[in-house]
Design an enzyme around this catalytic site. Structure first.
Site, mmCIF file in Angstrom:
data_model
loop_
_atom_site.group_PDB
_atom_site.id
_atom_site.type_symbol
_atom_site.label_atom_id
_atom_site.label_comp_id
_atom_site.label_asym_id
_atom_site.label_seq_id
_atom_site.Cartn_x
_atom_site.Cartn_y
_atom_site.Cartn_z
ATOM 1 N N LYS A 38 0.828 -1.567 0.066
ATOM 2 C CA LYS A 38 0.171 -0.295 -0.101
ATOM 3 C C LYS A 38 0.357 1.236 0.167
ATOM 4 C CE LYS A 38 -2.614 1.879 3.854
ATOM 5 N NZ LYS A 38 -2.773 3.426 3.810
ATOM 6 N N ASP A 65 -3.589 4.218 -2.322
ATOM 7 C CA ASP A 65 -4.322 4.844 -1.480
ATOM 8 C C ASP A 65 -4.398 5.926 -1.425
ATOM 9 O OD1 ASP A 65 -6.233 4.629 1.148
ATOM 10 O OD2 ASP A 65 -4.607 4.258 2.801
ATOM 11 N N ASP A 70 -14.253 14.267 -5.572
ATOM 12 C CA ASP A 70 -13.469 15.516 -6.206
ATOM 13 C C ASP A 70 -14.684 15.885 -6.945
ATOM 14 O OD1 ASP A 70 -12.714 17.934 -7.820
ATOM 15 O OD2 ASP A 70 -10.780 17.779 -6.609
HETATM 16 O O1 C5P Z 1 0.052 0.418 10.934
HETATM 17 P P1 C5P Z 1 -0.866 -0.238 10.790
HETATM 18 O O2 C5P Z 1 -1.091 -1.715 10.828
HETATM 19 O O3 C5P Z 1 -1.789 0.813 12.373
HETATM 20 O O4 C5P Z 1 -1.368 0.633 9.532
HETATM 21 C C1 C5P Z 1 -2.722 0.609 8.515
HETATM 22 C C2 C5P Z 1 -2.788 1.311 8.179
HETATM 23 O O5 C5P Z 1 -4.347 1.443 7.587
HETATM 24 C C3 C5P Z 1 -2.161 2.540 7.719
HETATM 25 O O6 C5P Z 1 -1.837 2.878 6.663
HETATM 26 C C4 C5P Z 1 -2.990 3.456 8.152
HETATM 27 O O7 C5P Z 1 -2.911 5.217 7.969
HETATM 28 C C5 C5P Z 1 -4.518 3.160 7.410
HETATM 29 N N1 C5P Z 1 -5.630 3.108 8.298
HETATM 30 C C6 C5P Z 1 -6.553 2.572 9.422
HETATM 31 N N2 C5P Z 1 -7.396 3.253 9.819
HETATM 32 C C7 C5P Z 1 -8.360 3.163 9.206
HETATM 33 C C8 C5P Z 1 -7.864 3.471 7.871
HETATM 34 C C9 C5P Z 1 -7.157 3.801 7.174
HETATM 35 O O8 C5P Z 1 -5.349 2.012 9.692
HETATM 36 N N3 C5P Z 1 -9.104 3.556 9.518
#
Ligand code: C5P
Length: 249
Positions: A38, A65, A70
Site C-alpha cells: 500500500k 491509497d 473531487d
Molecule cells: O501500522 P498499522 O497496521 O496500524 O497501519 C494500518 C494502515 O491502514 C495505515 O496505513 C493506516 O493509515 C491505514 N488505516 C487505518 N485505519 C483506518 C484507515 C486506514 O489504520 N481507518
C-alpha cells in the site's frame, strides 16, 4: 484484477515510511511473502508516481491509497492515471456521490479496454474510522456512523464499484446488509494474536478478520516495525491460512 485466491494474496503491507529507499527495501524483503503493497498519501507525496512504477516493475502489486474525492471528471481522470501507473487497487470516497462513482467506473473500464490494461479494483471509502456520530452530525450527517457506512457501501455497490474499505468491526455489518464476495472488503486495524495494539483501538486478529468476511487485510507496523519483517509477515499469513483451512493455503 481477479480477487485473491490464496490467503497470502490477501495480505497488503502498508508502506508507511518517508522515503522510496526505505519502501523499496521493505518491498524487496517481503516480495513473495505478501500479496500487495500500500502506497499512501505520505509516501506518494514524497516520492511521486515513479515509486509506484518501480514497485510494479519489480512484479509486485500496489494498492494506491489516495482516497480521491473531487468533482466527477477530476476523480475519473485521476483513476485513469492510477490505472495507467499499474495500480491493482485504487480508492475513492463514496461520499463523492453517485455521479462521481459511476464516472470513475466508466472511465477506468474505458481506458482498460482501449489500452489493454489490467483493470484495477475500485474500492470506496465509506466513513473514516476517525469520525464518530458527533463528528458526522457536525458535518450535517444525521445518520449514525453505522447507518452511514451501510448507505455509502450500498451506493458504491450500486454504482459498480468492486468493494469498500472498512474497519474490522464493520465487516459483519457490510456482509449482512450490503453484499457478500465478490464484493471486496479491505480492512486495516489488524493486529496479530498477542501483538501490541499501538494507536489502533478497534482491532481484530488476522484470523478473526478472515472469519468475519474480509477480502484483503492491510497490515503496517506489526510487519514494517518488526525486527524480522519477513518472519512477521509469514506468521500473519500463517494465521490467515489457518483461518481458511489447509486446502486454501
Ligand atoms: O501500522 P498499522 O497496521 O496500524 O497501519 C494500518 C494502515 O491502514 C495505515 O496505513 C493506516 O493509515 C491505514 N488505516 C487505518 N485505519 C483506518 C484507515 C486506514 O489504520 N481507518
Amino acid at each position: 484484477m481477479q480477487l485473491p485466491t490464496t490467503p497470502r494474496e490477501r495480505l497488503v503491507v502498508a508502506l508507511d515510511v518517508e522515503t522510496g529507499v526505505e519502501a523499496l527495501a521493505l518491498v524487496d524483503r517481503l516480495a513473495g511473502t505478501v500479496g500487495m503493497f500500500k502506497v499512501g498519501k505520505q509516501l506518494f507525496t514524497a516520492e511521486g508516481p515513479s515509486l509506484v512504477r518501480e514497485i510494479v516493475a519489480r512484479g509486485e502489486r500496489v494498492f494506491l491509497d489516495l482516497k480521491y474525492h473531487d468533482i466527477p471528471a477530476t476523480v475519473a481522470k485521476a483513476c485513469v492515471e492510477a490505472t495507467r501507473l499499474g495500480a491493482s487497487i485504487v480508492n475513492v470516497h463514496a461520499s463523492g456521490g453517485r455521479q462521481m462513482l459511476t464516472e470513475c467506473v466508466r472511465a477506468v473500464d474505458e481506458v482498460c479496454a482501449a489500452e489493454h490494461l489490467e483493470r484495477p479494483l475500485l474500492l470506496a471509502v465509506t466513513v473514516l474510522t476517525s469520525m464518530d456520530d458527533a463528528n458526522l452530525e457536525e458535518t450535517g450527517v444525521s445518520a449514525t456512523a453505522a447507518e452511514q457506512v451501510i448507505r455509502l457501501a450500498r451506493l458504491a455497490r450500486d454504482c459498480g464499484l468492486d468493494g469498500v474499505v472498512a474497519s474490522p468491526l464493520e465487516i459483519g455489518l457490510i456482509r449482512q446488509n450490503v453484499a457478500s464476495e465478490p464484493f471486496a472488503i479491505l480492512t486495516p486495524g489488524i493486529r496479530p494474536a498477542g501483538g501490541e495494539k499501538g494507536d489502533q483501538k478497534r482491532v481484530m486478529t488476522p484470523a478473526e478478520a478472515v472469519a468475519a468476511g474480509a477480502t484483503y487485510l492491510v497490515v503496517g507496523r506489526p510487519i514494517t516495525a518488526a525486527a524480522d519483517s519477513k518472519g512477521a509477515a509469514e506468521r500473519i499469513a500463517g494465521e490467515m491460512e489457518a483461518a481458511f483451512g489447509p486446502a486454501s493455503a
